[in-house]
Design a protein around this motif. Structure first.
Motif, PDB file in Angstrom:
ATOM      1  N   CYS A 197       0.867  -1.177   0.000  1.00  0.00           N
ATOM      2  CA  CYS A 197       0.000   0.000   0.000  1.00  0.00           C
ATOM      3  C   CYS A 197       0.900   1.222   0.000  1.00  0.00           C
ATOM      4  CB  CYS A 197      -0.909  -0.009   1.230  1.00  0.00           C
ATOM      5  SG  CYS A 197      -1.960   1.444   1.281  1.00  0.00           S
ATOM      6  N   ARG A 240       3.360  -2.312  -7.711  1.00  0.00           N
ATOM      7  CA  ARG A 240       3.103  -1.056  -6.999  1.00  0.00           C
ATOM      8  C   ARG A 240       4.407  -0.833  -6.263  1.00  0.00           C
ATOM      9  NH1 ARG A 240      -2.528   0.195  -4.521  1.00  0.00           N
ATOM     10  NH2 ARG A 240      -1.287   1.244  -2.951  1.00  0.00           N
ATOM     11  N   LYS A 279       0.517   8.825   0.159  1.00  0.00           N
ATOM     12  CA  LYS A 279      -0.796   8.305   0.525  1.00  0.00           C
ATOM     13  C   LYS A 279      -1.829   9.412   0.709  1.00  0.00           C
ATOM     14  CE  LYS A 279      -1.456   4.811   0.533  1.00  0.00           C
ATOM     15  NZ  LYS A 279      -1.636   4.072  -0.759  1.00  0.00           N
ATOM     16  N   PRO A 280      -3.011   9.229   0.092  1.00  0.00           N
ATOM     17  CA  PRO A 280      -4.124  10.147   0.372  1.00  0.00           C
ATOM     18  C   PRO A 280      -4.697   9.779   1.739  1.00  0.00           C
ATOM     19  CG  PRO A 280      -4.855   8.372  -1.056  1.00  0.00           C
ATOM     20  CD  PRO A 280      -3.383   8.136  -0.808  1.00  0.00           C
ATOM     21  N   GLU A 329       0.590   5.593  -7.442  1.00  0.00           N
ATOM     22  CA  GLU A 329      -0.431   6.645  -7.508  1.00  0.00           C
ATOM     23  C   GLU A 329       0.267   7.993  -7.697  1.00  0.00           C
ATOM     24  OE1 GLU A 329      -3.333   6.864  -4.336  1.00  0.00           O
ATOM     25  OE2 GLU A 329      -4.031   8.827  -5.033  1.00  0.00           O
ATOM     26  N   TRP A 386      -1.433   6.107 -11.609  1.00  0.00           N
ATOM     27  CA  TRP A 386      -2.892   6.143 -11.514  1.00  0.00           C
ATOM     28  C   TRP A 386      -3.360   7.288 -10.635  1.00  0.00           C
ATOM     29  CZ3 TRP A 386      -0.422   2.252  -8.561  1.00  0.00           C
ATOM     30  CH2 TRP A 386      -0.717   2.223  -7.197  1.00  0.00           C
ATOM     31  N   GLY A 409      -6.072   8.327  -7.761  1.00  0.00           N
ATOM     32  CA  GLY A 409      -6.799   7.628  -6.701  1.00  0.00           C
ATOM     33  C   GLY A 409      -8.262   8.034  -6.626  1.00  0.00           C
ATOM     34  N   GLU A 410      -9.000   7.288  -5.851  1.00  0.00           N
ATOM     35  CA  GLU A 410     -10.438   7.524  -5.659  1.00  0.00           C
ATOM     36  C   GLU A 410     -10.711   8.931  -5.104  1.00  0.00           C
ATOM     37  OE1 GLU A 410     -13.142   6.159  -6.417  1.00  0.00           O
ATOM     38  OE2 GLU A 410     -14.643   6.549  -4.872  1.00  0.00           O
ATOM     39  N   ARG A 411      -9.788   9.449  -4.286  1.00  0.00           N
ATOM     40  CA  ARG A 411     -10.032  10.752  -3.661  1.00  0.00           C
ATOM     41  C   ARG A 411      -9.596  11.938  -4.517  1.00  0.00           C
ATOM     42  NH1 ARG A 411      -8.467   7.058  -0.516  1.00  0.00           N
ATOM     43  NH2 ARG A 411      -9.353   6.570   1.510  1.00  0.00           N
ATOM     44  N   LYS A 429      -8.928   5.009 -10.309  1.00  0.00           N
ATOM     45  CA  LYS A 429      -9.701   4.153  -9.410  1.00  0.00           C
ATOM     46  C   LYS A 429     -11.175   4.555  -9.516  1.00  0.00           C
ATOM     47  CE  LYS A 429      -6.431   1.974  -6.890  1.00  0.00           C
ATOM     48  NZ  LYS A 429      -6.535   1.794  -5.455  1.00  0.00           N
ATOM     49  N   ARG A 435     -12.915  -0.526  -7.604  1.00  0.00           N
ATOM     50  CA  ARG A 435     -12.773  -0.942  -6.183  1.00  0.00           C
ATOM     51  C   ARG A 435     -14.045  -0.582  -5.452  1.00  0.00           C
ATOM     52  NH1 ARG A 435     -13.227   2.785  -2.936  1.00  0.00           N
ATOM     53  NH2 ARG A 435     -11.295   3.220  -1.837  1.00  0.00           N
ATOM     54  N   HIS A 468      -9.503  -2.235  -1.690  1.00  0.00           N
ATOM     55  CA  HIS A 468      -9.845  -0.969  -1.033  1.00  0.00           C
ATOM     56  C   HIS A 468     -11.318  -0.794  -0.680  1.00  0.00           C
ATOM     57  CE1 HIS A 468      -5.717  -0.159  -2.232  1.00  0.00           C
ATOM     58  NE2 HIS A 468      -5.712   0.605  -1.161  1.00  0.00           N
ATOM     59  N   GLU A 486      -2.871  -5.373  -3.021  1.00  0.00           N
ATOM     60  CA  GLU A 486      -1.864  -4.955  -2.040  1.00  0.00           C
ATOM     61  C   GLU A 486      -1.292  -6.206  -1.389  1.00  0.00           C
ATOM     62  OE1 GLU A 486      -3.112  -0.363  -1.152  1.00  0.00           O
ATOM     63  OE2 GLU A 486      -3.703  -1.842   0.353  1.00  0.00           O
ATOM     64  N   ASP A 534      -2.429   0.398   4.658  1.00  0.00           N
ATOM     65  CA  ASP A 534      -3.469  -0.626   4.488  1.00  0.00           C
ATOM     66  C   ASP A 534      -2.901  -2.045   4.653  1.00  0.00           C
ATOM     67  OD1 ASP A 534      -5.414   1.235   3.914  1.00  0.00           O
ATOM     68  OD2 ASP A 534      -5.142   1.111   1.743  1.00  0.00           O
TER      69      ASP A 534
HETATM   70  C1  PEP Z   1      -4.434   2.797  -2.681  1.00  0.00           C
HETATM   71  O1  PEP Z   1      -4.371   2.249  -3.791  1.00  0.00           O
HETATM   72  O2  PEP Z   1      -3.625   2.561  -1.756  1.00  0.00           O
HETATM   73  C2  PEP Z   1      -5.549   3.737  -2.416  1.00  0.00           C
HETATM   74  C3  PEP Z   1      -5.468   4.700  -1.512  1.00  0.00           C
HETATM   75  O3  PEP Z   1      -6.622   3.444  -3.151  1.00  0.00           O
HETATM   76  P1  PEP Z   1      -7.974   4.268  -3.442  1.00  0.00           P
HETATM   77  O4  PEP Z   1      -7.564   5.539  -4.099  1.00  0.00           O
HETATM   78  O5  PEP Z   1      -8.703   3.343  -4.369  1.00  0.00           O
HETATM   79  O6  PEP Z   1      -8.673   4.455  -2.130  1.00  0.00           O
END
Ligand code: PEP
Ligand code: CO
Length: 492
Positions: free
Chosen positions: A114, A153, A160-161, A277, A306, A308-310, A332, A363, A395, A437, A467
């Motif tokens: 992660c 990865r 990290k978000p 990411e 990539w 991320g979701e956020r 994502k 995800r 995730h 992960e 994670d």
């Molecule tokens: C991740 O891939 O560690 C992650 C934070 O994923 P996501 O953006 O899908 O929450």
């Protein structure tokens, strides 16, 4: 034909023969294609290209609050002049591989931590992660009857978000941990300060990690027969007896290839790509270079990046920046994704519908995927778009264990993978890969598996800073389960 002869000697069915021969496609002739060396196709210094700074005027989600502007400028200046980590030519090869996957002719495996750590960049830890990915890939190649595009990865997955900017412990509130490229994990004021010099350290750690990856994957470590012998070691544990049949088929297939005179010299090396990411746009911007063949900008911190979701807001900084670079990119897609959002992302990130350019990494969670994904997948298909679809079954399945640890259940992870395959098959879309992960080490972070991990093991063997990851054995078990599922689909 020699293959026919070998088939009969080894008592193989024609479909087994086809399965092994077809599946080796990438790893023989194509991979020996000469890729132009770096310096000749990427300009020195950060790219000067229209639009590459437009993101600065947009909403930048998850941005660090660097403690010192001068140190930031100095660090970015340094990163603008370091050698790129990947070649533009390699990035183009990856795009072609992903195009094959989007067209239903390959399967993708993305795996790794992660959050990588600086201390975790040791030879042992890196090699065991690569080994885990290669072992999974060998099993999946057989199950899918397709070449597997292998991506870590790794070598850059440091940012990290976070859902909350601050963390409170025992009445003390400090900035949240955002990955070692931004701050430290220790809960002290000094460690949690956002320090721009960490970006330089992340670059150097990525460089040494990638160096070892290149050595391992081209220096003989990745020989298919070696990988196969590791898998035999895994299977010697009676806990995995339920996979005996599949493992036996793979073993016979490898022996068949030897009998048929497969070119094992060519199978001594594998293509292995890096991915992370693209969260820290300052870092990615400093490592963006122009390809001197085409004059186009490439992020050179990694082959694949990539969103991320956020950070996938259509008007946000991340989507804008990645829309302007040539690398293949992922986005994502969480459970709230609508068809309109997916189509807007396609329009912005892949307006020319270039094969291999865009990967959707779904995800949604095991409970949700069968409800939410059909509409999105069908909607995108109805618009004639053909992104690559892969599943991230990690995730959407994070839970908190009774003893307070963040964890995931292997059965939920597999349930989401199955849901993804079901929806893709029903929609007539190729289920193109897995995003996992994992670690190569014997940690206890996720629950379940045939050699079961339960909560009592967490106090001793829970190591992740963010994670929970599948450990080595759980990762291989997942690969066998997915291979069984894929083999059933291809037999239909
Ligand atoms: C991740 O891939 O560690 C992650 C934070 O994923 P996501 O953006 O899908 O929450
Ligand atoms: Co994660």
């Amino acid at each position: 034909m020699v293959q026919d002869w070998a088939c009969s000697v080894m008592n193989f069915s024609r479909s087994d023969c086809r399965r092994m021969l077809v599946s080796m496609m990438f790893d023989t002739a194509e991979q020996n294609r000469v890729i132009e060396p770096f310096g000749t196709n990427l300009s020195q210094g950060a790219a000067d290209y229209p639009g590459l700074d437009d993101w600065r005027d947009l909403d930048v989600q998850q941005a660090p609050q660097w403690y010192d502007h001068e140190v930031l400028e100095e660090s970015l200046h340094e990163l603008s002049h370091v050698p790129p980590l990947v070649f533009a030519g390699e990035v183009d090869v990856l795009r072609e591989r992903l195009a094959a996957a989007a067209a239903g002719k390959a399967f993708v495996l993305q795996g790794g931590d992660c959050a990588e750590t600086f201390a975790g960049a040791t030879a042992n830890k890196i090699s065991s992660r690569i080994r885990t990915i290669l072992q999974m890939a060998a099993v999946l190649t057989y199950g899918a009857s397709m070449p597997v595009v292998k991506m870590g990865r790794m070598a850059g997955q440091f940012a990290k978000p976070r859902s909350s900017n601050m963390e409170t412990r025992d009445g003390v509130t400090l900035p949240s941990f955002r990955g070692e490229i931004v701050n430290g994990f220790d809960f002290t004021e000094e460690s949690r300060r956002h320090d721009p010099r960490r970006m330089v350290q992340a670059y150097h750690t990525s460089a040494s990690t990638l160096n070892l990856i290149r050595a391992f994957t081209t220096g003989g470590f990745a020989d298919l027969r070696t990988v196969h012998s590791w898998n035999k070691g895994f299977m010697s544990n009676p806990a995995y007896a339920r996979f005996d049949e599949l493992a036996g088929q793979i073993d016979r297939a490898i022996r068949f290839m030897e009998a048929a005179g497969a070119d094992f010299d060519a199978l001594r090396t594998v293509e292995f790509f890096s991915a992370h990411e693209a969260l820290l746009l300052d870092y990615e911007r400093a490592l963006t270079r122009l390809d001197s063949r085409t004059g186009l900008p490439y992020i050179t911190s990694s082959h694949f990046v990539w969103i991320g979701e956020r950070t996938r807001q259509i008007d946000g900084a991340h989507v804008d920046y990645l829309s302007r670079i040539r690398n293949p990119i992922g986005v994502k897609l969480g459970p709230t994704t609508t068809v309109d959002q997916a189509m807007e992302l396609i329009e912005k990130l892949d307006p020319n519908r270039e094969p291999g350019r865009l990967t959707f990494i779904v995800r949604m969670g095991a409970d949700t995927i069968r409800e939410r994904l059909p509409e999105v997948m069908e909607g995108v298909k109805a618009e004639g778009a053909t992104p690559l679809w892969i599943t991230d079954p990690m995730h959407g399945n994070t839970i908190t264990a009774a003893n307070g640890y963040k964890t995931r259940r292997l059965e939920d992870i597999m349930n989401e993978v199955r849901g993804f395959f079901e929806v893709a098959n029903a929609t007539g879309t190729h289920p193109g890969g897995l995003h996992i992960e994992l670690t190569g080490d014997d940690v206890a972070e996720c629950l379940g598996g045939s050699v079961a991990i339960d909560e009592s093991a967490f106090d001793e063997r829970y190591e992740t800073l963010v994670d929970p990851r599948l450990n080595h054995q759980q990762s291989l078990e997942l690969a066998f389960l997915v291979a069984e599922s894929l083999a059933k689909d291809t037999a239909r």
